[in-house]
Scaffold this active site. Structure first.
Site, PDB file in Angstrom:
ATOM      1  N   GLU A   3      -9.412   3.581   1.998  1.00 55.49           N
ATOM      2  CA  GLU A   3      -8.858   3.610   0.637  1.00 55.49           C
ATOM      3  C   GLU A   3      -7.788   2.547   0.420  1.00 55.49           C
ATOM      4  O   GLU A   3      -7.551   2.124  -0.706  1.00 55.49           O
ATOM      5  CB  GLU A   3      -8.301   5.000   0.320  1.00 55.49           C
ATOM      6  CG  GLU A   3      -6.842   5.255   0.764  1.00 55.49           C
ATOM      7  CD  GLU A   3      -6.634   5.200   2.279  1.00 55.49           C
ATOM      8  OE1 GLU A   3      -7.635   5.313   3.018  1.00 55.49           O
ATOM      9  OE2 GLU A   3      -5.486   5.008   2.722  1.00 55.49           O
ATOM     10  N   LYS A  21       0.859  -1.187   0.000  1.00 57.22           N
ATOM     11  CA  LYS A  21       0.000   0.000   0.000  1.00 57.22           C
ATOM     12  C   LYS A  21       0.892   1.233   0.000  1.00 57.22           C
ATOM     13  O   LYS A  21       1.678   1.434   0.921  1.00 57.22           O
ATOM     14  CB  LYS A  21      -0.904   0.006   1.238  1.00 57.22           C
ATOM     15  CG  LYS A  21      -1.681   1.324   1.433  1.00 57.22           C
ATOM     16  CD  LYS A  21      -2.567   1.316   2.672  1.00 57.22           C
ATOM     17  CE  LYS A  21      -3.218   2.676   2.907  1.00 57.22           C
ATOM     18  NZ  LYS A  21      -4.048   2.725   4.137  1.00 57.22           N
ATOM     19  N   ASP A  58       1.659   6.712   5.115  1.00 62.52           N
ATOM     20  CA  ASP A  58       0.693   5.682   4.715  1.00 62.52           C
ATOM     21  C   ASP A  58       1.159   4.901   3.481  1.00 62.52           C
ATOM     22  O   ASP A  58       0.423   4.094   2.927  1.00 62.52           O
ATOM     23  CB  ASP A  58      -0.672   6.345   4.469  1.00 62.52           C
ATOM     24  CG  ASP A  58      -1.845   5.404   4.714  1.00 62.52           C
ATOM     25  OD1 ASP A  58      -1.671   4.402   5.443  1.00 62.52           O
ATOM     26  OD2 ASP A  58      -2.938   5.671   4.165  1.00 62.52           O
ATOM     27  N   LYS A  77     -10.218  12.998   7.702  1.00 56.70           N
ATOM     28  CA  LYS A  77      -9.705  12.675   9.041  1.00 56.70           C
ATOM     29  C   LYS A  77      -9.660  13.932   9.905  1.00 56.70           C
ATOM     30  O   LYS A  77      -9.545  15.035   9.385  1.00 56.70           O
ATOM     31  CB  LYS A  77      -8.276  12.114   8.929  1.00 56.70           C
ATOM     32  CG  LYS A  77      -8.163  10.730   8.327  1.00 56.70           C
ATOM     33  CD  LYS A  77      -6.699  10.309   8.245  1.00 56.70           C
ATOM     34  CE  LYS A  77      -6.560   8.918   7.650  1.00 56.70           C
ATOM     35  NZ  LYS A  77      -7.113   7.852   8.485  1.00 56.70           N
ATOM     36  N   ASP A  95      -2.615  10.303   3.106  1.00 62.45           N
ATOM     37  CA  ASP A  95      -4.011   9.890   3.320  1.00 62.45           C
ATOM     38  C   ASP A  95      -4.721  10.925   4.186  1.00 62.45           C
ATOM     39  O   ASP A  95      -4.578  10.930   5.407  1.00 62.45           O
ATOM     40  CB  ASP A  95      -4.044   8.509   3.992  1.00 62.45           C
ATOM     41  CG  ASP A  95      -5.474   8.027   4.253  1.00 62.45           C
ATOM     42  OD1 ASP A  95      -6.416   8.622   3.674  1.00 62.45           O
ATOM     43  OD2 ASP A  95      -5.633   7.053   5.024  1.00 62.45           O
ATOM     44  N   ASP A 152     -12.227   6.990   3.520  1.00 58.90           N
ATOM     45  CA  ASP A 152     -10.987   6.795   4.281  1.00 58.90           C
ATOM     46  C   ASP A 152     -10.560   5.325   4.309  1.00 58.90           C
ATOM     47  O   ASP A 152      -9.454   5.004   4.737  1.00 58.90           O
ATOM     48  CB  ASP A 152     -11.176   7.335   5.709  1.00 58.90           C
ATOM     49  CG  ASP A 152      -9.858   7.595   6.414  1.00 58.90           C
ATOM     50  OD1 ASP A 152      -8.806   7.533   5.739  1.00 58.90           O
ATOM     51  OD2 ASP A 152      -9.883   7.872   7.623  1.00 58.90           O
ATOM     52  N   ARG A 201      -7.655  -0.621   1.138  1.00 54.38           N
ATOM     53  CA  ARG A 201      -8.176  -1.867   0.582  1.00 54.38           C
ATOM     54  C   ARG A 201      -8.561  -1.703  -0.880  1.00 54.38           C
ATOM     55  O   ARG A 201      -8.560  -2.689  -1.638  1.00 54.38           O
ATOM     56  CB  ARG A 201      -9.352  -2.368   1.436  1.00 54.38           C
ATOM     57  CG  ARG A 201     -10.524  -1.451   1.489  1.00 54.38           C
ATOM     58  CD  ARG A 201     -11.448  -1.734   2.654  1.00 54.38           C
ATOM     59  NE  ARG A 201     -10.914  -1.249   3.923  1.00 54.38           N
ATOM     60  CZ  ARG A 201     -11.499  -1.427   5.105  1.00 54.38           C
ATOM     61  NH1 ARG A 201     -12.642  -2.097   5.188  1.00 54.38           N
ATOM     62  NH2 ARG A 201     -10.966  -0.954   6.202  1.00 54.38           N
TER      63      ARG A 201
HETATM   64  N1  BES Z   1      -4.199   4.712   6.739  1.00 58.64           N
HETATM   65  C1  BES Z   1      -5.342   4.466   7.554  1.00 58.64           C
HETATM   66  C2  BES Z   1      -5.057   3.511   8.724  1.00 58.64           C
HETATM   67  C3  BES Z   1      -4.086   3.974   9.780  1.00 58.64           C
HETATM   68  C4  BES Z   1      -4.555   4.489  10.971  1.00 58.64           C
HETATM   69  C5  BES Z   1      -2.739   3.819   9.623  1.00 58.64           C
HETATM   70  C6  BES Z   1      -3.660   4.881  11.950  1.00 58.64           C
HETATM   71  C7  BES Z   1      -1.831   4.207  10.600  1.00 58.64           C
HETATM   72  C8  BES Z   1      -2.309   4.735  11.779  1.00 58.64           C
HETATM   73  C9  BES Z   1      -6.448   3.849   6.706  1.00 58.64           C
HETATM   74  O1  BES Z   1      -6.484   4.274   5.398  1.00 58.64           O
HETATM   75  C10 BES Z   1      -7.744   4.237   7.329  1.00 58.64           C
HETATM   76  O2  BES Z   1      -8.018   5.399   7.364  1.00 58.64           O
HETATM   77  N2  BES Z   1      -8.500   3.236   7.796  1.00 58.64           N
HETATM   78  C11 BES Z   1      -9.759   3.477   8.402  1.00 58.64           C
HETATM   79  C12 BES Z   1     -10.739   2.451   7.891  1.00 58.64           C
HETATM   80  C13 BES Z   1     -12.172   2.690   8.314  1.00 58.64           C
HETATM   81  C14 BES Z   1     -12.684   3.967   7.679  1.00 58.64           C
HETATM   82  C15 BES Z   1     -13.010   1.525   7.902  1.00 58.64           C
HETATM   83  C16 BES Z   1      -9.583   3.359   9.913  1.00 58.64           C
HETATM   84  O3  BES Z   1      -8.833   2.489  10.366  1.00 58.64           O
HETATM   85  O4  BES Z   1     -10.175   4.156  10.622  1.00 58.64           O
HETATM   86 ZN    ZN Z   2      -4.735   4.871   4.572  1.00 61.34          ZN
HETATM   87 MN    MN Z   3      -7.561   6.028   5.101  1.00 62.56          MN
END
Ligand code: BES
Ligand code: ZN
Ligand code: MN
Length: 497
Positions: free
Chosen positions: A344, A260, A283, A272, A265, A342, A346
């Site tokens: 993204e 990834k 990210d 966010k 992000d 968010d 996946r």
């Molecule tokens: N890049 C983030 C995940 C992340 C969070 C990485 C904290 C490092 C530290 C990912 O893209 C994300 O935002 N995931 C969301 C998914 C949710 C919206 C289903 C999350 O984990 O909140």
């Molecule tokens: Zn992300």
């Molecule tokens: Mn994200």
């Protein structure tokens, strides 16, 4: 940093400083420390008794040798109990020695491995730890940094065997590769765009004998990679899909490594909160780990075939951005309803996994800073491992264990799939708040084409908030060692089917 292995006792030390682990059992625990103490007229033992020098884990002290030994200073690093000495301990103790040398601007260092230890494991650990400790984050500071890189490391052993030299060289290569991944993750989003990342990958491929290919957005459009393209639409920076190939194996088995690479992000339209958003420049740590591993693989040239895919995109809320409720069609034809922009990672991995399959991958490993839920579950200590084929998952876990990267297998299963049932598309890109790391993995599984697949969620482990003995706070390069080790082992044993 140049690394060499030397034997021949204290007279073989050609640097000004000798660093040596000191054990709680005292001088006699190691013939080398006993010898140093004798040559210093037992001043070392006196210093320990007086409490100026301590063998407590990770303490450092240094003594001048006033011409009584062939080097000017001996740096003592508390190593705890002799029985606890292993590759992991060697990593942290050697790392501390290097950080100490950096802070006194010492450019050359000799590190003595304890005599009775497993030499190969100690050398590998010491060199790996030393490499990671020698990483600098001062790139964007205008003032001259207070510390300086260690340019050369000599590892002093009792028997300078081929195995010890090979272990040192492999650890140097793995450390260098992890530092590449860390440097990339430190780069800000405005500098390391998907295009710049793709060019850095090209440079690695050119330097280390890997095949390189990059798809731009038109190329992705032709292949129907709508999930990756949908993610990129909110950004002015075009997405890139990089493929690197290393062909060292004889059979058909090809390991696909998919990373990834979200260079920033923001969350997109599902934006966010501001507080920690700057951290999302990291990210792309999964893609950086894959690139680092490919660099190491290019240098080590194991007997295996590897195809690596870097999914490079920004996730921003520009005017053309994907919106909640949108439906994207991935390369494998599945339709995805966007419930949260968010989620993204996946999306880009869905097309990245499919692309790796189309490039001949027979076994898959993806690496991603995928979910905050994984950070909640395992913290910044342990990487989450998800897989649907136990022998392949075990191969990854074994490689991780060998290199000291902590990983733990989490469950997946059809019960978790229900959260992502969409009213109008094949799958939704987010579930509810329960088991977020698992649902994310379960989503990815649908795009892995039924071949053995493992997903590593490094959201927690890709960066440290506080210094560890041998890794400064910031990006860790996690994954580089495990992926490299995995490819090496598979090259030796044949891929688990
Ligand atoms: N890049 C983030 C995940 C992340 C969070 C990485 C904290 C490092 C530290 C990912 O893209 C994300 O935002 N995931 C969301 C998914 C949710 C919206 C289903 C999350 O984990 O909140
Ligand atoms: Zn992300
Ligand atoms: Mn994200």
């Amino acid at each position: 940093m140049q690394v060499s292995v030397e034997s021949g006792g204290l007279e073989a030390v050609s640097t000004e400083v000798l660093a040596i682990p000191l054990f709680e059992e005292g001088m006699e625990a190691s013939p080398l420390t006993a010898e140093i103490d004798r040559r210093l007229n037992v001043q070392l033992a006196s210093a320990v008794t007086a409490g100026h020098v301590s063998a407590k884990l990770n303490r450092t002290s240094s003594l001048l040798t006033f011409g009584m030994l062939p080097f000017t200073r001996v740096l003592l690093i508390g190593a705890g109990k002799l029985d606890d000495w292993d590759a992991a301990r060697a990593r942290s103790v050697a790392g501390i020695a290097v950080r100490q040398a950096r802070s006194t601007r010492q450019s050359a260092l000799t590190f003595a491995v304890p005599e009775d230890a497993d030499i190969v494991g100690s050398v590998a650990g010491a060199v790996h730890g030393a490499m990671l400790a020698n990483f600098s984050t001062a790139q964007y500071k205008s003032n001259e940094p207070e510390d300086a890189d260690v340019e050369s490391l000599t590892v002093l052993v009792t028997a300078n065997t081929d195995e010890a030299r090979t272990a040192a060289e492999k650890a140097r290569i793995m450390g260098e590769a992890a530092n590449l991944a860390r440097a990339l993750a430190n780069e800000p989003g405005n500098i390391l765009t998907p295009s710049v990342f793709a060019e850095r990958a090209r440079a690695v491929a050119d330097a280390h004998g890997l095949e390189y290919d990059v798809l731009d957005e038109d190329g992705m459009q032709e292949r129907g990679y709508g999930a990756l393209l949908g993610t990129s639409r909110g950004s002015a920076e075009p997405a890139k899909l990089v493929t690197l190939r290393y062909s060292g194996g004889t059979g058909e088995a090809t390991i696909g490594l998919v990373g990834k690479g979200i260079t920033f992000d923001s969350g997109g339209i599902s934006i966010k909160p501001a507080a920690q958003m700057h951290r999302m420049k990291g990210d792309m740590s999964g893609a950086a780990a894959v690139l680092g591993a490919m660099r190491a693989i290019g240098e080590l040239r194991p007997k295996a075939n590897v195809v690596a895919v870097l999914c490079l995109s920004e996730n921003l809320p520009g005017p053309a951005a994907m919106k909640p409720g949108d439906i994207l069609t991935a390369g494998n034809g599945k339709t995805i309803e966007i419930l949260n922009t968010d989620a993204e990672g996946r999306l880009v991995l869905a097309d990245g996994l499919f692309h790796a399959l189309s490039q001949g991958a027979t076994h898959l490993v993806d690496v991603a800073t995928l979910t905050g839920a994984c950070v909640v579950a395992l913290g910044s200590v342990t990487t989450g491992v998800f897989g649907d084929h136990q022998p392949w998952t075990d191969a990854v876990l074994k490689a991780a264990q060998h290199t000291g990267e902590r990983m733990w297998q989490m469950p997946i299963g059809p019960e978790y799939r229900r959260q992502m049932d969409s009213d109008i598309a094949d799958i939704a890109n987010a579930g509810n708040r329960e088991a977020g790391a698992i649902t994310a993995a379960t989503f990815l599984q649908e795009f892995a084409g039924g071949v053995p697949w493992v997903h590593l969620d490094i959201a927690g482990t890709a960066r440290l908030e506080t210094d560890s003995p041998h890794v400064a706070k910031g990006p860790t390069g996690v994954g580089v060692a495990t992926l490299t080790q995995l490819v090496e082992t598979v090259g030796r044993d044949d891929a688990p089917s």
